[in-house]
Design a protein around this motif. Sequence first.
Motif, PDB file in Angstrom:
ATOM      1  N   TYR B 115       0.862  -1.182   0.000  1.00  0.00           N
ATOM      2  CA  TYR B 115       0.000   0.000   0.000  1.00  0.00           C
ATOM      3  C   TYR B 115       0.900   1.235   0.000  1.00  0.00           C
ATOM      4  O   TYR B 115       1.548   1.518   1.013  1.00  0.00           O
ATOM      5  N   TRP B 147      -4.919  -6.183  -4.016  1.00  0.00           N
ATOM      6  CA  TRP B 147      -4.874  -6.222  -2.550  1.00  0.00           C
ATOM      7  C   TRP B 147      -3.572  -5.553  -2.125  1.00  0.00           C
ATOM      8  O   TRP B 147      -2.492  -5.982  -2.544  1.00  0.00           O
ATOM      9  N   LYS B 149      -0.924  -4.224   0.837  1.00  0.00           N
ATOM     10  CA  LYS B 149      -0.483  -4.540   2.191  1.00  0.00           C
ATOM     11  C   LYS B 149       0.050  -3.289   2.875  1.00  0.00           C
ATOM     12  O   LYS B 149       0.988  -2.664   2.395  1.00  0.00           O
ATOM     13  N   ARG B 155      -1.929   2.490  10.449  1.00  0.00           N
ATOM     14  CA  ARG B 155      -2.764   2.146   9.286  1.00  0.00           C
ATOM     15  C   ARG B 155      -4.255   2.064   9.619  1.00  0.00           C
ATOM     16  O   ARG B 155      -5.093   2.533   8.844  1.00  0.00           O
ATOM     17  N   ARG B 156      -4.577   1.494  10.762  1.00  0.00           N
ATOM     18  CA  ARG B 156      -6.007   1.346  11.107  1.00  0.00           C
ATOM     19  C   ARG B 156      -6.654   2.701  11.329  1.00  0.00           C
ATOM     20  O   ARG B 156      -7.775   2.950  10.923  1.00  0.00           O
ATOM     21  N   PRO B 162      -8.703  -3.435   7.759  1.00  0.00           N
ATOM     22  CA  PRO B 162      -8.385  -4.038   6.456  1.00  0.00           C
ATOM     23  C   PRO B 162      -9.593  -4.785   5.891  1.00  0.00           C
ATOM     24  O   PRO B 162     -10.379  -5.353   6.643  1.00  0.00           O
ATOM     25  N   ASP B 163      -9.741  -4.769   4.564  1.00  0.00           N
ATOM     26  CA  ASP B 163     -10.882  -5.429   3.921  1.00  0.00           C
ATOM     27  C   ASP B 163     -10.754  -6.941   3.977  1.00  0.00           C
ATOM     28  O   ASP B 163     -11.742  -7.657   3.992  1.00  0.00           O
ATOM     29  N   GLU B 214      -3.128  -9.469   6.343  1.00  0.00           N
ATOM     30  CA  GLU B 214      -4.178  -8.474   6.100  1.00  0.00           C
ATOM     31  C   GLU B 214      -3.912  -7.676   4.833  1.00  0.00           C
ATOM     32  O   GLU B 214      -2.771  -7.362   4.523  1.00  0.00           O
ATOM     33  N   PHE B 215      -4.985  -7.318   4.155  1.00  0.00           N
ATOM     34  CA  PHE B 215      -4.852  -6.523   2.939  1.00  0.00           C
ATOM     35  C   PHE B 215      -6.004  -5.530   2.827  1.00  0.00           C
ATOM     36  O   PHE B 215      -7.103  -5.780   3.320  1.00  0.00           O
ATOM     37  N   TYR B 216      -5.730  -4.420   2.157  1.00  0.00           N
ATOM     38  CA  TYR B 216      -6.778  -3.452   1.811  1.00  0.00           C
ATOM     39  C   TYR B 216      -7.073  -3.610   0.321  1.00  0.00           C
ATOM     40  O   TYR B 216      -6.139  -3.684  -0.487  1.00  0.00           O
TER      41      TYR B 216
END
Lengths: 115, 220
Positions: B115, B147, B149, B155-156, B162-163, B214-216
């Motif tokens: 990301y 996706w 990372k 980040r949160r 994260p999606d 986790e990924f967005y």
Amino acid sequence: METIQIDHVQKALEDLAHKDVYIHLETTNGAYARHFDSNAYNVGAFIRNAQVKYTQAKIIGHESYRVGLKTQLGWIYAEGLTDWELDDQGRLLMAGHDNEGRLMVALEISETPFK
Amino acid sequence: MGQHVAIILPHPDDEAFGCSGTILEFREKDIPVTYFCGTLGEMGRNMGSPFFANRETLPEIRKEELQDACKELDINLEMLGYRDKTLEFEDRTEVAKDLKQRLEEINPSLVITFYPGHAVHPDHDAMGAAAIKAVEMMDESKRPEVWAKAITHNRRELLGEPDIVRDVEDYFEGKMRAIEAHRSQAEGMMKQFRDSPNLKEINSEGRKLLKYEEFYKWTF
Ligand SMILES: [Zn+2]
């Protein structure tokens, strides 16, 4: 690499004096310094294949060493060097490692460009 | 369109550490995975512990480790040939164009990358930005899902939850084998996750961190 023996390194430095040589010089505390410690700063400097000719070279120190090269127009130095090697291509590799074996500083001298 | 996953990350070991559980799950389902690895991690500070590499031997050593890790994960490898720590200084459009061409050859259904702006290391941010630009340049009908990372501490706070959160416990052994394939780096990387000098003994905090990937989802 081996722990620096000052007289061996001094000789290797002198063998490369008065020649056109290529320099690799770097120092870094890593790209994650600030990530792991918010009070820290990421710092580093890097130059690869700077062509110089030095007329004088000296290694000084005890356990951790400084190397200074007097060039035709200026100076190059590195501090914190602990280990060295003359590799199979005749290049003089010097580096400083922390107690976890991570590289902190490197100074390398070669008669041919580094890849 | 058949499924194919493209991983675009800059350093040998980014894949093992960041998404090898997810990769193993895709491979178990027989979905092809291709890893486009940006550099050889030439500027890594870890030289092995006790150190066995030097600045000039490290690239070749890490290349072999990367190949071993890819064999362990059973994935295709394409090395992009950039130099560690210089990726952000390359022309981003040129990097993206090259990536686009490579992606179009495999026609992926999914791209996993960093990301941009939330990946801590300058190479991570630059590789992620170029990968996303490459996908953006693709014809909309052919665009794979992306996706991304994120690994920043905040980040949160800034990106929300994260999606995608994948529990990769079932693939933990394989993930550890992929990490350990990066012999010159594994010790230094795992140090934060263990209390004893035995590499295999990961502490509970480390196990929790490695268990979830986790990924967005990137929106274009
Ligand atoms: Zn990385």
